[in-house]
Design a protein around this motif. Sequence first.
Motif, PDB file in Angstrom:
ATOM      1  N   ASN A  24       0.803  -1.223   0.000  1.00  0.00           N
ATOM      2  CA  ASN A  24       0.000   0.000   0.000  1.00  0.00           C
ATOM      3  C   ASN A  24       0.835   1.272   0.000  1.00  0.00           C
ATOM      4  O   ASN A  24       0.292   2.363  -0.101  1.00  0.00           O
ATOM      5  N   ARG A  25       2.169   1.124   0.136  1.00  0.00           N
ATOM      6  CA  ARG A  25       3.013   2.325   0.073  1.00  0.00           C
ATOM      7  C   ARG A  25       3.082   2.891  -1.333  1.00  0.00           C
ATOM      8  O   ARG A  25       3.452   4.047  -1.525  1.00  0.00           O
ATOM      9  N   PHE A  26       2.756   2.087  -2.338  1.00  0.00           N
ATOM     10  CA  PHE A  26       3.124   2.421  -3.705  1.00  0.00           C
ATOM     11  C   PHE A  26       1.943   2.893  -4.539  1.00  0.00           C
ATOM     12  O   PHE A  26       0.896   2.238  -4.575  1.00  0.00           O
ATOM     13  N   SER A  27       2.147   4.009  -5.224  1.00  0.00           N
ATOM     14  CA  SER A  27       1.152   4.510  -6.168  1.00  0.00           C
ATOM     15  C   SER A  27       1.214   3.655  -7.430  1.00  0.00           C
ATOM     16  O   SER A  27       2.293   3.486  -8.007  1.00  0.00           O
ATOM     17  N   PRO A  28       0.091   3.116  -7.914  1.00  0.00           N
ATOM     18  CA  PRO A  28       0.142   2.248  -9.096  1.00  0.00           C
ATOM     19  C   PRO A  28       0.522   2.958 -10.381  1.00  0.00           C
ATOM     20  O   PRO A  28       0.892   2.301 -11.354  1.00  0.00           O
ATOM     21  N   ASP A  29       0.452   4.283 -10.415  1.00  0.00           N
ATOM     22  CA  ASP A  29       0.824   4.984 -11.640  1.00  0.00           C
ATOM     23  C   ASP A  29       2.110   5.805 -11.515  1.00  0.00           C
ATOM     24  O   ASP A  29       2.504   6.494 -12.440  1.00  0.00           O
ATOM     25  N   LYS A  30       2.804   5.670 -10.364  1.00  0.00           N
ATOM     26  CA  LYS A  30       4.054   6.419 -10.194  1.00  0.00           C
ATOM     27  C   LYS A  30       5.143   5.599  -9.518  1.00  0.00           C
ATOM     28  O   LYS A  30       6.154   6.164  -9.079  1.00  0.00           O
ATOM     29  N   THR A  31       4.951   4.278  -9.445  1.00  0.00           N
ATOM     30  CA  THR A  31       5.939   3.433  -8.780  1.00  0.00           C
ATOM     31  C   THR A  31       6.090   2.110  -9.508  1.00  0.00           C
ATOM     32  O   THR A  31       5.098   1.484  -9.891  1.00  0.00           O
ATOM     33  N   LEU A  32       7.333   1.676  -9.713  1.00  0.00           N
ATOM     34  CA  LEU A  32       7.646   0.314 -10.128  1.00  0.00           C
ATOM     35  C   LEU A  32       8.149  -0.409  -8.887  1.00  0.00           C
ATOM     36  O   LEU A  32       8.993   0.135  -8.156  1.00  0.00           O
ATOM     37  N   TRP A  33       7.651  -1.635  -8.622  1.00  0.00           N
ATOM     38  CA  TRP A  33       8.127  -2.334  -7.426  1.00  0.00           C
ATOM     39  C   TRP A  33       8.147  -3.844  -7.631  1.00  0.00           C
ATOM     40  O   TRP A  33       7.443  -4.382  -8.482  1.00  0.00           O
ATOM     41  N   TYR A  34       8.999  -4.517  -6.831  1.00  0.00           N
ATOM     42  CA  TYR A  34       9.297  -5.932  -7.032  1.00  0.00           C
ATOM     43  C   TYR A  34       9.576  -6.591  -5.682  1.00  0.00           C
ATOM     44  O   TYR A  34       9.961  -5.921  -4.716  1.00  0.00           O
ATOM     45  N   LYS A  35       9.437  -7.906  -5.641  1.00  0.00           N
ATOM     46  CA  LYS A  35       9.664  -8.667  -4.416  1.00  0.00           C
ATOM     47  C   LYS A  35      10.949  -9.498  -4.477  1.00  0.00           C
ATOM     48  O   LYS A  35      11.162 -10.378  -3.637  1.00  0.00           O
ATOM     49  N   ALA A  36      11.803  -9.241  -5.436  1.00  0.00           N
ATOM     50  CA  ALA A  36      13.067  -9.969  -5.546  1.00  0.00           C
ATOM     51  C   ALA A  36      14.105  -9.079  -6.211  1.00  0.00           C
ATOM     52  O   ALA A  36      13.764  -8.164  -6.954  1.00  0.00           O
ATOM     53  N   PRO A  37      15.384  -9.329  -5.957  1.00  0.00           N
ATOM     54  CA  PRO A  37      16.436  -8.565  -6.637  1.00  0.00           C
ATOM     55  C   PRO A  37      16.421  -8.821  -8.136  1.00  0.00           C
ATOM     56  O   PRO A  37      15.888  -9.824  -8.607  1.00  0.00           O
TER      57      PRO A  37
END
Length: 807
Positions: A24-37
Amino acid sequence: MKNYLSGIIVLLFYTTAGSMTADNRFSPDKTLWYKAPAVQWEETLPVGNGRLGMTPYGNPFKEHVVLNEISMWSGSKACYDNPDAAKSLPEIQRLLAEGRNREAQELMYTTFVPTMTTDGGTYGSYQMLADLNIDLSYGSDKVSDYTRWLDLTEAAAYTSYSISGTEYVQECYVPRGEDVMIYHIKASRPGSINLTASLSRPERAVVSSAGDNRLLMTGTLDSGAKGIDGMKYALAAAITASGKGASTHSTDSTLAVANADEVYIVMGAATTYLYGALYNTAALNAVNKATAGTKALAALKEEGIKRHRMLFDRAGIELEEGHAAALPTDRRIEAFQTQSEPSLAALYYNYGRYLLICSTMPGGMPPNLQGLWANGVSTPWNGDYHTNINVQMNHWPVEPGNLSELHGPLIDLVKRAVPNGAHTAKVFYGPEARGWVMHMMTNPWEYTDPGQHPSWGATNTGGAWLCAHLWEHYLYTADRQYLSEIYPVMKGAAEFFKSTMIKEPKRGRLVTAPSSSPENTFTVGDDPTPISVCMGPAMDSQIIRELYGNVAEAATILGVDSLFADSLRRDMALLPPDSIGHDGRLMEWLEEYDETDPHHRHVSHLYALHPGNGISASLTPELAEACRKTLERRGDGGTGWSRAWKVCFWARLGDGDRAYKLFKALLTPAYIYNSTDYQGHGAGTFPNLFCSHPPFQMDGNWGGTAGISEMLLQSQDGFINMLPALPDEWQSGSLHGFKVRGGATADIQWKNGKVTSATITGGPVSSQKIKVPAYVRHISVNGKDVKADEFIHLDLSLGEKAEILFD
């Protein structure tokens, strides 16, 4: 292979250890995010300030950050004169006029190609700067709560994780307006950071100590010429640590920290291309200035964010969130092929503007095929400026995306190339050739000659196409002083064609000869030999018609060269018109040759549809229909950038759903993680949203960004057209800060597929004409009712707003 497999094991560990649910920290239209390196470089997250760039992998144990500097080019200025070129030109043209294209092409293979003189030198390649490698130790190898992300509003890449109850956050950022790259790590428990850092490069690098807690990497790139040094570079790095028990140690090749609470690694880089003989001093001074203290480093980040957001916040779009919006970005891309997820397009658009901001800056260099980011010393296609579509595509979002000042580096590159282009014109086309020419590629060394192989290197309208960007910048800014500065450049491009075009024998039309329709081939008669070389391909005629018209209009605005402008207008009538073939398609060549590949990635003969404006769905419907049939024949496949261009084509045709289909094709996963390995590596999009040709090249990102813009707002036909190609998937949304020709700014809201309100803010051109959607029955402007005719007209002073409501 060993490193690759170990990366797979790491990815397996983090995938199973981390949840795939929303953060929930991440804006879906302004953030790329991942759960692994990241395991492959195309999963890393790019940050940059327009000159310096970083792409971290986000590995908690062996962090790897690739470093870039926009002017890292091998090669040097060189002479490629071929004395046989101009001598052979009359014979080449005679063979083409007689329909003997194959013979003309074979003659060109030996005579109309660049040759190296005794001066030496080479074209060169864009290259990575260096690798920053960081070994971190914790006393445990069990990681939990791992996440890495890229915040587009901050231009910073983060990695967070926990080990043995201690929380760690790593961040990489390159403050805009500063000359340093920064790696920062902080721990929640005092004395928990222990690391050793080093710099490396695959070739041409020497690392040494530069004093306490400082390293200096220097090197000289290959010039390609005997006895002549290539570009020299310097990379300085310093380490600072804080914490009660923290200690630092450095050797001739490493920087180390023990028992720290917080650590910064600060790097500065410079080359002789941008800094001259002071490059070494510039890199060290940047680091020394920035490391005055950790508070100063924190302030650098905040100031960099402010400068970045002054550009990034100007424009953007918001679209509805689908279920897949809650997924990490790599999984989100995969789900996009089967699920409705409008907000991924919003992320893609905002990311495209972000990449432009990070990869160029006023007074710097334009983004190349890699943008700013590269991970090797030999980049695909030299990482150069291809002028038969690619560098132009890089800049399509600049003006409508409210980033007008970022056009400056491309404009400067064109200006610098003019003297060499004038030389090339006379060497290859004869002493009677006037003006200047650029063929299908260029580089920082102002290369303007044909490409090494006539099958793709004969196209000579690269400079003319770039002049369209010079003119477009004027259309959006209405800056007469600027127009007077670039007018001689545009005029010189027109003079070249006026002095070198010939009349083809069948219809007496003025044509380029020799030339080609970029990278495409055809056959003549019963001869199966693929042919590229021809007279007057459609794209050439379209670009030259546009160039002549723009130069003539510029001359009129400036009150100069009236006779020359009149001659250009007369010649425009002698150019081959856009023609429709017997099958209803727009003709690519003067004759209806058989295409070698009906699904070829280039669709250059639709230039007049996009990015030009010679063909319009509303003003030239028959030609627009011929374009539609051409696109149907070409199909929806192709390389990444080709799919992006097709998004723009379909948007100009007003077909939002077909444009959206191509956008989904553009976002086809270039590879998918499949439990034990990666599957794919085709055209589409990598996990970090980089475009895959394949391999990676950035133009597809900016072409896709431009395509989204074209779907939502157009102004090329002399009026503002809101939501001209809105797909059914985007039922509700908004955009802000989009620019239109004349410099006005538009904010638009829509619901249920229909525009509900708009705010138009006046630019340098006061008069604005707005097309009223057919479904609108009532309009009010600033609270006053306006008749809902086909168009409404506004007269706005600079900065004045018109609030429009549609019912």
